[in-house]
Scaffold this active site. Structure first.
Site, PDB file in Angstrom:
ATOM      1  N   GLU B  58       0.809  -1.224   0.000  1.00  0.00           N
ATOM      2  CA  GLU B  58       0.000   0.000   0.000  1.00  0.00           C
ATOM      3  C   GLU B  58       0.842   1.273   0.000  1.00  0.00           C
ATOM      4  O   GLU B  58       0.535   2.230  -0.705  1.00  0.00           O
ATOM      5  CB  GLU B  58      -0.967   0.003   1.188  1.00  0.00           C
ATOM      6  CG  GLU B  58      -2.237  -0.804   0.970  1.00  0.00           C
ATOM      7  CD  GLU B  58      -2.039  -2.304   1.053  1.00  0.00           C
ATOM      8  OE1 GLU B  58      -0.930  -2.751   1.416  1.00  0.00           O
ATOM      9  OE2 GLU B  58      -2.990  -3.047   0.744  1.00  0.00           O
ATOM     10  N   HIS B 127     -11.629  -4.480   9.065  1.00  0.00           N
ATOM     11  CA  HIS B 127     -12.175  -4.136   7.757  1.00  0.00           C
ATOM     12  C   HIS B 127     -13.376  -3.201   7.833  1.00  0.00           C
ATOM     13  O   HIS B 127     -14.083  -3.058   6.850  1.00  0.00           O
ATOM     14  CB  HIS B 127     -12.597  -5.411   7.009  1.00  0.00           C
ATOM     15  CG  HIS B 127     -11.445  -6.228   6.513  1.00  0.00           C
ATOM     16  ND1 HIS B 127     -10.763  -7.109   7.306  1.00  0.00           N
ATOM     17  CD2 HIS B 127     -10.834  -6.286   5.306  1.00  0.00           C
ATOM     18  CE1 HIS B 127      -9.799  -7.693   6.604  1.00  0.00           C
ATOM     19  NE2 HIS B 127      -9.814  -7.206   5.387  1.00  0.00           N
TER      20      HIS B 127
HETATM   21  C1  LIG Z   1      -2.550  -4.704   3.907  1.00  0.00           C
HETATM   22  C2  LIG Z   1      -3.675  -5.400   3.197  1.00  0.00           C
HETATM   23  N1  LIG Z   1      -3.807  -5.243   1.875  1.00  0.00           N
HETATM   24  C3  LIG Z   1      -4.806  -5.860   1.208  1.00  0.00           C
HETATM   25  C4  LIG Z   1      -5.711  -6.639   1.869  1.00  0.00           C
HETATM   26  C5  LIG Z   1      -6.842  -7.340   1.099  1.00  0.00           C
HETATM   27  N2  LIG Z   1      -6.497  -8.779   1.037  1.00  0.00           N
HETATM   28  C6  LIG Z   1      -6.964  -9.659   1.932  1.00  0.00           C
HETATM   29  S1  LIG Z   1      -6.321 -11.204   1.739  1.00  0.00           S
HETATM   30  C7  LIG Z   1      -5.408 -10.691   0.407  1.00  0.00           C
HETATM   31  C8  LIG Z   1      -4.510 -11.649  -0.301  1.00  0.00           C
HETATM   32  C9  LIG Z   1      -3.476 -12.199   0.618  1.00  0.00           C
HETATM   33  O1  LIG Z   1      -2.666 -13.085  -0.062  1.00  0.00           O
HETATM   34  P1  LIG Z   1      -1.660 -13.988   0.737  1.00  0.00           P
HETATM   35  O2  LIG Z   1      -0.897 -13.178   1.726  1.00  0.00           O
HETATM   36  O3  LIG Z   1      -0.855 -14.728  -0.249  1.00  0.00           O
HETATM   37  O4  LIG Z   1      -2.586 -14.980   1.571  1.00  0.00           O
HETATM   38  P2  LIG Z   1      -3.599 -16.078   0.995  1.00  0.00           P
HETATM   39  O5  LIG Z   1      -4.950 -15.448   0.971  1.00  0.00           O
HETATM   40  O6  LIG Z   1      -3.117 -16.491  -0.344  1.00  0.00           O
HETATM   41  O7  LIG Z   1      -3.535 -17.188   1.969  1.00  0.00           O
HETATM   42  C10 LIG Z   1      -5.632  -9.349   0.137  1.00  0.00           C
HETATM   43  C11 LIG Z   1      -5.007  -8.612  -0.956  1.00  0.00           C
HETATM   44  C12 LIG Z   1      -5.564  -6.752   3.264  1.00  0.00           C
HETATM   45  N3  LIG Z   1      -6.423  -7.456   3.993  1.00  0.00           N
HETATM   46  N4  LIG Z   1      -4.522  -6.141   3.898  1.00  0.00           N
END
Ligand SMILES: Cc1ncc(C[n+]2csc(CCOP(=O)(O)OP(=O)(O)O)c2C)c(N)n1
Ligand SMILES: Cc1ncc(C[n+]2csc(CCOP(=O)(O)OP(=O)(O)O)c2C)c(N)n1
Ligand SMILES: [Mg+2]
Ligand SMILES: [Mg+2]
Lengths: 340, 322, 322, 340
Positions: B58, B127
């Site tokens: 971000e 959230h």
């Molecule tokens: C700082 C932040 N940016 C964006 C989000 C929105 N978001 C929630 S889960 C996610 C993907 C996360 O990917 P990863 O860390 O690989 O975990 P996975 O869901 O694949 O287990 C995103 C972009 C968030 N919750 N927090």
């Protein structure tokens, strides 16, 4: 990639316990999906299905009183660490008997009784916390380590960088455990980084970076055991990257643009062939340590256990609305803005 | 005049698409943008360079948007959940908001930040924040919180054409609202409040979904013989103080409805401004109906007890006109 | 009772040192802490582990402090300039403030954050913010802004012993103030405003250095026959609403002085609260004397024109009592 | 460490211009110190003294219309890029003729006429901005690059990590130029990181990381020239780490605890032996390209030029207080909170 062939040190008993915990996660999440589909579960649900070996392999390499932090996809982690299932499921339902009294929900399970310090809906948000838990263990010389779970997406966030660097200079007993499932929602790790392996970033902090097959629970367990030993003996943190895959979509009920496909069907199928629960079952059978029947009994047992948890949760009342104003502070203050 | 029926979210995304067609320097970034997770944007109408999905960085991508804005581009960044604004806080508050001023006008920062307020739907504390006033207290930004499809379209067009950084707060509770709006898009200038309903007994000023709560309360109160005027500031920075004062001067009574936690909320700003500037016109103590000063709980009965609702607005109005 | 002469900054650091002697779980972190760049802390009285200088990783070390706090330690983190809070915003607002609540009381987070407000001294826009209300609008934190050596000592002791996250805002304009205070330290409870000066005609409520401006204005106004009561809330969360209302109910008039930018400042919160809760007692429109809604400029004549000063407070009081 | 012996491509003329710009920085900062000591300069002053070769070597590897971002220690960077000295000095004094009208001051010099987009008092704060400038250049296909300056301290901050990763995946023409002077105020880079070289972090992003002798302007120039070429030809970013040293304290007038010493005297002296201005002078003399006299004339010329700038600045009026409310927005709005 480390795949451990020599697993003489893990007894059959432990392996069966591994299988039990993986099954608990799987059944727990399958029931969560189902209950949500019935319209009974609010909020978003990110399952651990596919990640069970990574989670349990790591959790079983530490003690109950070792610290653990989770992330948004962390139904499985407290289960791996030994939490009671009923209060976890009740939490997903926002019930009074939830492990967080219904205040936390799916992304904020915390169970201090098993060292689970909580989970973060903010990606990478709990990584610095795990550094601090490690620092604290070190300063208090209590011999504990901090096991820090996060996804591949988190590895591109600033807090990951600052945390690994701090842990390295402070030599905190923190195990940074990345469950690299290849995607952050729809965004491929291949697009998100110009390198292949997150473990390669460890060198930039002066700590070991280890890649492990996240579907092979014994490999994971071995690698994490080594990292924990390093931590306990004062040698500092380790970055472990477990290559894994989520078998479900990012979250249940998530909608994407019609026809948008970010994972090739063959890729999904290939990984499904490497179901961690099947892999350990096969191994146990091959070794002759268990029979098919014993495995089936184990699964039935777990299914029954989960069923009890689900029932416990569904039977639990909703919290009283006034509970919303409790447990904000340890020393309470008048809450302002409570509309009459 | 021909009309179209559109949702708030579609009106917002549609305005972005139309500006992208009009001006090649406009581009759009957001996590999972190409996947359409946060609404259906017509991805395929544009070169892939101009519709960018993002890694979880971000600070990095918000800052990159600032740098692009300073050098001839007009980026739009969807931060999705408002809670993620904190992860880019330094770039927003120290850089985007200040670069023009610190450089004495050399820099221009035509940047649009979209931030959604997803409360009231079991999203829990990570959230569901409504951190509007964190940004209205950070000078150098322009801040709008449209509440209808027509307003969001008009204010989005203006935001994109502005040479200043703008945050558009989208309340998730209005994102699904559908409305018949003119087929022809028009820009709506910043700093112009909209009287959403005229009335004579009491003024309700609504922030974000507070406007809708105010409208519903007004309908209900009408049956009790209370005539409510509902004012929607629409843009918070700049703020149309005059229109708000004018309404309060007319009715002599005011209730401000704001989903944010009370302390230092925009509701508090409005009440303070009204108390200071229209003191002589006030016939009763002003009231605030806001969120409570608590993190947002997950479970519905808990969450709802921390948020404003129609009943609370009605009760506040009754106290004010009593 | 014996007394000592001490400065505000020394009283603050002294309280930290004395708590560190008393409680082995307390430790202190800050950039260049061991070098004494931000005040002379008796580094050598403690094991190096407990007085930690830090790399530039605000998110990381603030988050680490949270993790340590949750597991038996009592960290104190000097963030130095308040503008650097933004770099740790997510950890402060999403984690420190919410972890106890999200875990339904399982977590306790005994964390003290020091943040200095260095405005008025040509620090320019990246080092001179007064972002108090960004945190008072973020539920889950406790927030104090002491203005005298005695208050900062007593509130620091309380903050360290609290099991909740506390931000101590230290206004650089009071950090050098020296005062005779009791040799014996005493804790001051949160949520207790202090009437710094009694008066009958008008109440000045001051935030941070606003208290000193209020005191000086009061002295000056005394010669004009205006009797000013100066109230120092000291702790903003929790807020001693009753004491503030009591004073306003007595005087019927109020001016709030706050160095922060106006919109959604704590001054706005106080005026709104007073207007809502003490409407019947108000004899005149309340006034706010605050910073302007601009980033902080570097050059003195520019900077001073954006900040409250004694003349402006005096002028506001004169308007209020007119 | 790259030290370039083959410098055939840099003409004597260019070398003399390098020397001129380094001298400008040196004299500019020496006068800033002096004027501040006389009580005429408000705010804090972080000099570029000791860093001149790193700065000028890098700046002269790009064109005037290439973008540049600076940091808190950045008096030198706009000078290196060709800014007029008078408005820069006037800015340090908070005067109306300052390059930012007195609004920015020492840590926020911006001069768009030479591509200088501004400087950040927040460590690492301008790194993401430089990624965006590079992205923008790429999207507009204007052939420009973005030169991003920061210190060793910034390399431990989250924005560094996120920026390098984004630049790598987007292949932006950004040159990340770290002036590693070994310290962040009093905190040694050796304490702040468990690795020796910041350049090693480049591998974690899939970009080249180059170490260069920051006192050797020709070496710096060569390395940055290569990075710029990479950037312009679409190959993406480079991380350059220049090993350098600040000859002064962190900032003028900064107080530390009595007796606190974070840099061994010998270390300081050793580095002083490697004064970049002396090193280039020696080289020019050795090559026989200039005489001692010519070098002296050059220095006198620069000193005079700086003197004119200082005088210009001292003669400039303070801005009118009402100027505080101008240039906040491109489309102005009523400013609230202007106390009557
Ligand atoms: C700082 C932040 N940016 C964006 C989000 C929105 N978001 C929630 S889960 C996610 C993907 C996360 O990917 P990863 O860390 O690989 O975990 P996975 O869901 O694949 O287990 C995103 C972009 C968030 N919750 N927090
Ligand atoms: C994010 C942030 N943290 C801390 C500070 C305070 N600070 C200003 S300069 C500095 C040291 C910077 O060191 P480095 O990046 O190596 O640059 P140098 O001063 O050595 O040139 C610090 C800690 C700041 N301005 N910004
Ligand atoms: Mg992932
Ligand atoms: Mg340095």
């Amino acid at each position: 990639m480390t795949t451990i062939e020599d697993v003489a040190d893990v007894t059959t008993e432990v392996k069966i316990e591994m299988q039990r915990r993986m099954l608990r996660i799987r059944h727990f999440d399958l029931r969560a999906i189902e209950v949500q589909a019935r319209g009974l579960m609010p909020g978003s649900v990110h399952t651990s299905i596919g990640h069970e070996a990574a989670i349990v392999g790591a959790c079983m390499a530490v003690n109950t009183d070792d610290y653990m932090t989770g992330y948004h996809r962390s139904h499985g982690h407290p289960i791996g660490k030994g939490s009671k299932l009923g209060p976890l499921f009740a939490e997903l339902l926002g019930r009074a008997d939830g492990v967080c009294g219904g205040k936390g929900g799916s992304m904020h399970l915390a169970d201090f009784s098993v060292g689970s310090l909580g989970e973060s809906g903010i990606v990478a948000g709990s990584i610095p916390v795990a550094v601090g838990a490690g620092l604290s263990a070190k300063m208090q010389k209590n011999g504990r380590v901090a096991l820090c779970f996060f996804g591949d997406g988190a590895a591109n966030a600033g807090p990951f960088h600052e945390s690994l660097n701090l842990a390295a200079i402070w030599k905190t007993p923190t195990i940074f455990f990345c469950e690299n499932n290849g995607f952050a929602v729809s965004f491929s790790a291949k697009e998100a980084m110009a390198i292949e392996d997150i473990a390669d970033r460890a060198a930039g902090y002066g700590m070991p970076g280890v890649i492990v097959d996240g579907q092979d629970i014994l490999a994971v367990h071995s690698v994490v055991t080594e990292a924990v030993d390093r931590g306990r003996s004062g040698l500092g943190p380790t970055l472990v990257e477990a290559k894994t895959y989520r078998f479900r979509e990012h979250s249940e009920l998530m909608r994407m643009a019609v026809g948008y496909q970010y994972r090739p069907v063959e890729e999904v199928q290939e990984w499904e062939q490497r179901d961690p629960i099947v892999l350990l079952a096969d191994r146990l059978l091959q070794e002759g340590s268990v029979t098919e029947k014993e495995l089936q009994d184990l699964e039935d047992e777990v299914a029954a256990e989960v069923e009890v948890a689900v029932q416990f949760a569904l039977d639990s009342p909703f919290p009283d609305p006034s509970e919303a104003f409790e447990n904000i502070y340890a020393s309470p203050i008048p809450v302002r803005g409570v509309t009459r | 005049m021909s009309t179209v029926r559109t949702s708030y979210l579609d009106a917002n995304l549609g305005a972005i698409a139309s500006e992208m067609h009009r001006d090649p320097s406009v581009f759009f970034m957001g996590q999972d943008l190409r996947a359409g997770v946060f609404g259906n944007f017509p991805v395929d109408e544009f070169h892939a360079d101009r519709v960018r999905s993002l890694p979880i960085s971000e600070t990095g991508f918000l800052g990159a948007a600032i740098g692009a804005a300073m050098t001839g581009m007009r980026p739009i960044v969807d931060m999705t959940f408002s809670n993620l604004l904190y992860s880019a806080m330094d770039q927003i508050v120290n850089q985007a908001a200040k670069l023009r001023y610190m450089s004495n006008g050399q820099a221009r920062v035509p940047l649009v930040i979209l931030a959604s307020l997803y409360y009231g739907g079991n999203q829990a504390a990570h959230h569901a924040d409504r951190p509007i006033s964190l940004f209205t207290n950070s000078p150098g930004l322009k801040i709008v919180a449209p509440t209808t499809p027509d307003d969001v379209r008009g204010l989005t067009l203006t935001a994109i054409r502005e040479d200043d950084p703008v945050i558009i707060f989208r309340d998730s509770n209005v994102q699904g609202v559908r409305e018949e709006i003119s087929a022809e898009a028009r820009t709506i200038p910043f700093g112009l409040a909209d009287v959403k309903r005229e009335g004579t007994d009491v003024t309700i000023v609504g922030i974000a979904n507070g406007v809708r709560l105010g409208m519903r309360a007004a309908t209900q109160l009408e049956t009790e013989g209370v005539s409510v005027e509902v004012v929607d500031p629409r843009s918070l920075v700049p703020l149309d103080v005059d229109s708000i004062l004018r309404s309060v001067q007319k009715t002599g009574r005011v209730v401000v409805v704001d989903p944010s936690p009370l302390t230092c909320s925009f509701a508090s700003e409005l009440v303070a401004t009204i108390a200071q500037e229209a003191f002589g016109s006030l016939k009763a103590a002003p009231e605030r109906v806001t969120g409570a000063d608590v993190p947002t709980p997950f479970s519905s009965p808990l969450e709802h007890s921390t948020l404003p609702n129609v009943d609370r607005v009605v009760a506040a109005v009754r106290r004010v006109v009593a």
